[in-house]
Design an enzyme around this catalytic site. Structure first.
Site, PDB file in Angstrom:
ATOM      1  CB  ALA A  67     -90.695  71.098  80.810  1.00  0.00           C
ATOM      2  N   GLY A 113     -93.063  69.279  85.658  1.00  0.00           N
ATOM      3  CA  GLY A 113     -94.402  69.620  85.207  1.00  0.00           C
ATOM      4  C   GLY A 113     -95.316  68.422  85.155  1.00  0.00           C
ATOM      5  CD  GLU A 116     -95.188  72.340  88.415  1.00  0.00           C
ATOM      6  OE1 GLU A 116     -95.537  73.410  88.944  1.00  0.00           O
ATOM      7  OE2 GLU A 116     -94.412  72.278  87.437  1.00  0.00           O
ATOM      8  CD  GLU A 138     -90.011  71.491  88.181  1.00  0.00           C
ATOM      9  OE1 GLU A 138     -91.157  71.358  87.729  1.00  0.00           O
ATOM     10  OE2 GLU A 138     -89.665  71.057  89.307  1.00  0.00           O
ATOM     11  CG  MET A 326     -55.842  56.639  92.503  1.00  0.00           C
ATOM     12  SD  MET A 326     -57.337  57.651  92.505  1.00  0.00           S
ATOM     13  CE  MET A 326     -57.844  57.498  90.801  1.00  0.00           C
ATOM     14  CG  ASP A 345     -50.479  46.070  95.779  1.00  0.00           C
ATOM     15  OD1 ASP A 345     -49.232  46.134  95.844  1.00  0.00           O
ATOM     16  OD2 ASP A 345     -51.212  47.062  95.892  1.00  0.00           O
ATOM     17  CB  VAL A 402     -48.438  50.980  90.037  1.00  0.00           C
ATOM     18  CG1 VAL A 402     -49.017  49.578  89.950  1.00  0.00           C
ATOM     19  CG2 VAL A 402     -47.849  51.386  88.695  1.00  0.00           C
ATOM     20  CD  GLU A 404     -49.136  59.205  88.106  1.00  0.00           C
ATOM     21  OE1 GLU A 404     -49.179  60.194  87.379  1.00  0.00           O
ATOM     22  OE2 GLU A 404     -49.546  58.083  87.743  1.00  0.00           O
ATOM     23  CE  LYS A 409     -47.975  55.679  86.419  1.00  0.00           C
ATOM     24  NZ  LYS A 409     -49.287  55.109  86.757  1.00  0.00           N
ATOM     25  CB  SER A 431     -53.206  62.284  87.430  1.00  0.00           C
ATOM     26  OG  SER A 431     -52.127  62.214  88.348  1.00  0.00           O
TER      27      SER A 431
END
Length: 713
Positions: A67, A113, A116, A138, A326, A345, A402, A404, A409, A431
């Site tokens: 639809a 639909g 259908e 749906e 991460m 790393d 790396v 926090e 960093k 974050s």
């Protein structure tokens, strides 16, 4: 227009082909215009004496997408919708009961639909094509099949087999659809019409009926009022209520359609379906789900917020600094998207462990038959574990993932920038730390940006693209290009403490802790969260996050903000749990819950002793409002402060970032669903009773007064 949408032709064998080809669209959709054209084409084929059989086909690459959701969003009149739904049922019944054999040649995808229409044909042939899917999804948009799907599918394959397809909206490959009994044949792509014609030619001159119209028809697997039927509906109703919390009308409407409709004749069942379809389609939950999951999601994924006029950029080689959870997840997602990744790393062993994360995931896919060994090896070959910064040469983008820690960093940023090209982008997967501050370590801060991935990266689709004070428009555009290349969804966030998702999400947990401090029963708090539609309650979530981590974040935030820090009872609760009771959460097996090895978690029995419960407990609705409305209030503050610029991005970020209930449409969708003035008044009442954190922001009051919407559309 109708003749342009459906091409009608009768060949020398008497087969009338109704070929769907909606002009100006890449895919066929069902809307008022195309349905009128379909009705006319079907009636023409029924009345045409030269037409001995009917072939439903598509002149586009796929069959029918379903639809037109623009039409669904515009639906407001129940009487009109009921009438139009019954008219569609009438036409489909005329197709399957006219006596002429009808077949559907399903080239590519046929959903909702669109499928259908195929179910109303006596024979269905599907072409085997990559990425082609068939089904009735749906329910995932708060709707239910409204063209007879809840009546035809159970009569075709049985109640127990049909309900998962209807209730979960599963999409099947053509081969899976054949195995499930949804189609009769699967053929090589491009030969669908030929196979359908062959079936029709064998039946020209024969009166063809559907199984449910044949004399003596019995429902596969047994009727509703049978031991199997009783067991299916008894368990299905309980499981549906447990899963939806009563927040989603569509699954319950589908159950009712099948339960009621299959105890009557087919036409009565269709009328039952039409009534429930109107209920679901006009519900605020369906409107919210369609708006956010379809329209807003498509706008975000189309990079609507991307700066204009900047040519796209593809990064074929990307560096990832840090091979922990991460970094390893980012490397996996990039390799799966065909992007060569240098995974760096401090030791080769650590870098190799990061690559092995991808190996473990892919090995599982091989075991399950979802990937060949050769495909697995090709993905793994794209990840180069290393300790040498020189290997970053040729990387147009480097993503730092790396610890926090600002100093760590800063050091990896300096080392990476010393070996990459001047136009390379440096991104931080932080974050919590402000991007503008981290960019101070960069020799080219215009090329510095935040890419906040969510854990686990291999499953979480959202990425917050965080713009620093000196981030250029070009860097933003190219970072968004990369997120989409990774098949993830980017929302644009400006650099503020907590960014957007962490800031708003934390209000849910904090409000739960505040209520605990006030004496609200822990079970009431967490049950209210789940009943509101959140995956888990705030206390259980605090345990998942880890209370000692929350305590460290609280202390760091207090130190950073100084006199601007506003302490709440939530911080007192966290501090007491961590330092007074030594219960730091799930990872230690002890937090607000106990986590026994031999059973499910349970609330710690001594919580009531340390956090005494008030003799008068609040109403459930009050607890739900506090938990849910605080998230919307904080989202409005983020919009007001320019943390995020779009209500569309805010809702998509909430759904994908912390599983805000889709039935509410997102934090802004929740406001729109209630009405801005109603929501503002409710928040003022909460502020009067529980504190200024609920006070309606000025932006909310201004929009209520002006009648404006949070959405640009």
């Amino acid at each position: 227009m109708s003749t342009d949408i459906f091409h009608y032709a009768v060949d020398s064998d008497g087969i009338a082909t109704l070929a769907f080809d909606y002009p100006g669209r890449s895919m066929n959709v069902l809307n008022r215009d195309s349905l009128r054209a379909f009705y006319a084409a079907v009636q023409r084929a029924i009345d045409d004496p030269a037409a001995k059989a009917i072939l439903l086909a598509s002149d586009k690459e796929d069959f029918i997408a379903g639809a037109d959701l623009d039409m669904v969003m515009a639906l407001t009149d129940a009487t009109e919708l009921q009438a139009s739904t019954l008219e569609l049922h009438r036409v489909l019944r005329s197709l399957e009961t006219c006596g002429k054999p009808a077949a559907a040649a399903i080239n590519g995808t046929a959903l909702g639909g669109g499928f259908e229409l195929c179910l109303a044909c006596h024979h269905r042939v599907a072409g085997e094509r990559p990425r082609a899917v068939i089904g009735l999804p749906e329910v995932t948009l708060g709707l239910l099949p409204g063209a007879g799907g809840t009546q035809r599918l159970p009569r075709l394959i049985g109640i127990r087999a049909a309900l998962p397809l209807l209730m979960e909206g599963k999409k099947l490959s053509p081969t899976e659809a054949l195995k499930a009994g949804l189609v009769h044949q699967v053929v090589t792509s491009g030969s669908e019409r030929q196979a359908a014609r062959a079936w029709l030619l064998e039946r020209i001159g024969q009166v063809t009926v559907q199984p449910w119209d044949a004399k003596g028809f019995k429902l596969p697997g047994g009727p509703v009022q049978s031991p199997a039927g009783f067991e299916t509906f008894y368990a299905g109703n309980a499981m549906t209520l447990a899963k939806t919390g009563g927040n989603y009308p569509a699954p319950h409407c589908i159950l009712s359609c099948v339960y009621e409709g299959l105890q009557t004749d087919f036409d009565t069942g269709c009328r039952t379906e039409a009534g429930y379809f109107v209920v679901a389609a006009l519900s605020p939950e369906a409107k919210a789900m369609v708006r956010t999951q379809f329209f807003h999601m498509n706008r975000v994924n189309a990079l609507e917020r991307r700066p204009q006029g900047i040519p796209p950029r593809h990064f074929s080689r990307v560096g990832v600094l840090g091979a922990g959870m991460m970094g390893a997840g980012i490397a996996y997602a990039q390799a799966m998207a065909g992007i060569d990744t240098v995974l760096l790393d401090t030791t080769q062993e650590a870098a190799q462990r990061g690559k092995d994360y991808t190996r473990r995931i892919l090995d599982q896919r091989v075991v399950k038959g979802r990937m060949s060994e050769a495909q697995r090896d090709a993905v793994l070959a794209r990840i180069q574990p290393t300790t040498a910064y020189a290997d970053l040469g040729g990387c147009g983008l480097v993503i730092e993932a790396v610890f926090e820690d600002r100093s760590v960093k800063a050091e990896v940023t300096r080392q990476a920038e010393s070996v990459v090209a001047p136009d390379a982008i440096m991104a931080s997967n932080t974050s919590t730390l402000p991007i503008s501050g981290l960019a101070q370590a960069s020799v080219r801060p215009a090329n510095f940006i935040g890419l906040h991935f969510f854990s686990p990266v291999d499953k979480m689709p959202l990425v917050e693209v965080i713009v620093g004070e000196r981030t250029s428009a070009q860097t933003l555009a190219h970072a968004m290009d990369h997120v989409r290349a990774m098949r993830k969804t980017p929302i644009v966030v400006n650099d503020r403490r907590g960014f957007y998702t962490s800031r708003v999400f934390s209000t849910y947990v904090r409000e739960g802790l505040i209520m605990l401090a006030e004496g609200v029963a822990p079970a009431l708090i967490d049950n209210a969260g789940r009943l509101a539609g959140m995956p888990v309650g705030p206390l259980a979530l605090a345990d998942e996050i880890a209370l000692d981590l929350a305590d460290r974040v609280n202390r760091q935030t207090a130190a950073d903000l100084g006199n601007d820090w506003v302490r709440t009872p939530a911080e007192d609760v966290t501090e007491h749990m961590v330092h007074g009771l030594r219960r730091i959460g799930k990872k230690a097996g002890a937090g607000f819950y106990d986590y026994p090895a031999d059973g499910p978690k349970r609330l710690w029995p001594d919580l009531a002793r340390h956090f005494p419960q008030a003799p008068q407990q609040p109403e459930l609705t009050t607890v739900i409002r506090r938990l849910m409305y605080i998230q919307s209030v904080e989202t409005v503050r983020c919009l007001q402060e320019g943390v995020i610029d779009s209500g569309c991005d805010a809702d998509v970020g909430a759904l994908l970032g912390w599983a805000f209930p889709v039935c509410r449409g997102g934090p802004i969708g929740q406001i729109q669903q209630l009405g801005i003035q109603v929501f503002s008044d409710a928040c003022q009442a909460l502020a009067d009773a529980h504190g200024g954190r609920f006070a309606p922001p000025a932006m909310l009051e201004e929009m209520a007064a002006s009648g404006k919407s949070f959405y640009h559309d």
